[in-house]
Design an enzyme around this catalytic site. Structure first.
Site, PDB file in Angstrom:
ATOM      1  N   HIS A 184      -0.687   0.743  -9.502  1.00  7.92           N
ATOM      2  CA  HIS A 184      -2.115   0.277  -8.777  1.00  7.92           C
ATOM      3  C   HIS A 184      -1.883  -0.885  -9.447  1.00  7.92           C
ATOM      4  O   HIS A 184      -3.670  -1.480  -8.939  1.00  7.92           O
ATOM      5  CB  HIS A 184      -3.185   1.188  -7.674  1.00  7.92           C
ATOM      6  N   ARG A 227       0.854  -1.157  -0.041  1.00 10.18           N
ATOM      7  CA  ARG A 227      -0.253   0.020  -0.142  1.00 10.18           C
ATOM      8  C   ARG A 227       1.170   1.161  -0.109  1.00 10.18           C
ATOM      9  O   ARG A 227       2.024   1.053   0.815  1.00 10.18           O
ATOM     10  CB  ARG A 227      -0.950  -0.130   0.992  1.00 10.18           C
TER      11      ARG A 227
END
Ligand code: NDP
Ligand code: OXD
Length: 318
Positions: A281, A233
């Site tokens: 991502h 993350r």
């Protein structure tokens, strides 16, 4: 005809349409709604979410469980109070295999000097760098030795890399030296030539990829300086610290799939830094056709009395 409870689908950041149509296809006996019909909607029994609308899960008297459409669940906790029902996360071969592809791709790219040869190609330079270690000389350290980390480790080992793993609780795994907790971190870092981060974002891991960690990384190694790959993350990393560590060679290069702010702002210096590889991502996409069927199967089994699996430990935050 909807005869079972309704599914609340609350996703933001991308189009919910493909999730909705897959849910409707796989669960024709459940209505899919994107908002409760009103306060205390009694028809909703399950929720399927990604960064749900704040408050949308509250006050639903018959809500039995919340399903994340990803492996991570920080996006659920980020949106405020989450009702005290079980939270189920994605554990699926499809997602795991995609992540391992990404990890192997990035590890091999750095190991086999992809960034150097791409720069040389742009300048039509024919020069073989003879400082090419074999995979056996390189240790890949996996921060977050969980579902994704272990699969990536087994694939890297097949290629010949030595792998070490770091987790919260001690693991035993044949062929992989494992370390746990703060005490295990220095020895893990001290031998990792490539550090792959597959940690969840929790209060304990937020900001972990920062100067104090880079200071403790291996100083020399077969690749020169340690490489950082983060597909966990964005909030695990301090981007200013990464840039500073790249400048003074505490880091040799970084592959970043996740960012403090997503999408990565147009003016971020990361975009143009020669030591940084950026992916949007995209390390392991959640594919509805692969992930919805097991979700519906869990809902049906749970309605029939079976316990839910792949549950999140709310206290640990993942
Ligand atoms: P798991 O829960 O299976 O594994 C998490 C690992 O991290 C476990 O080994 C766990 O330790 C370890 N861990 C957690 N907290 C700490 C801590 N404080 N200190 C040390 N180790 C810790 O998760 P997954 O492998 O399925 O997924 C990991 C993460 O990957 C997700 O949370 C998500 O953020 C990210 N992800 C990113 C994607 C992308 O496209 N970029 C796609 C999918 C996931 P222990 O084993 O002791 O519990
Ligand atoms: C996930 C993600 O958590 O895609 O699955 O980030």
């Amino acid at each position: 005809m909807a005869s079972k409870g309704n599914i609340l689908l609350s996703v933001s950041g991308f189009d919910p349409g493909i999730w909705r149509s897959e849910l409707e296809k796989m669960a024709p006996d459940r209505a899919v709604v994107e908002e409760p019909s009103g306060p205390g909607d009694p028809a909703i029994t399950y929720a399927v979410v990604w960064k749900q609308r704040p408050g949308v899960l509250n006050g639903l008297p018959n809500l039995k469980a919340v399903f994340s459409i990803g492996a991570g669940v920080d996006h659920i906790f980020a949106e405020g109070d989450v009702p005290n029902v079980p939270i189920v996360r994605v554990v699926a071969d499809d997602l795991t295999e995609r992540m391992s592809e990404f990890v192997v791709w990035q590890v091999l790219d750095h190991h086999r000097k992809g960034p150097l040869y791409r720069r040389q190609q742009a300048q039509r330079i024919w020069h073989e760098d003879l400082m090419q270690p074999s995979a056996r000389e390189v240790t890949v350290g996996i921060l977050g030795y969980g579902t994704l980390g272990r699969d990536a480790a087994s694939k890297l080992r097949m290629l010949g890399f030595r792998v070490v793993g770091w987790s919260r609780t001690q693991k035993q795994d044949q062929g992989v030296e494992t370390f746990a907790g703060e005490d295990g971190l220095p020895r893990f870092l001290g031998q990792s030539d490539i550090v792959v981060c597959l940690l969840p974002l929790t209060p304990a891991t937020r900001g972990i990829l920062a100067a104090p960690m880079f200071d403790r990384m291996k100083k020399r190694g077969p690749l020169g300086a340690p490489i950082l790959i983060n597909a966990g993350r964005g909030a695990l990393q301090n981007e200013a610290d990464i840039l500073a560590a790249l400048e003074d060679r505490r880091l040799g290069a970084a592959s970043l799939d996740v960012f403090e702010t997503e999408p990565l702002p147009i003016d971020s210096p990361l975009w143009t830094h020669p030591g940084v590889t950026i992916t949007p991502h995209a390390a392991a996409t959640s594919v509805p056709a692969a992930l919805i069927p097991p979700m519906i199967a869990q809902m049906d089994a749970h309605d029939a009395g079976a316990p839910l699996t792949n549950l999140v430990d709310r206290e640990a935050g993942y």
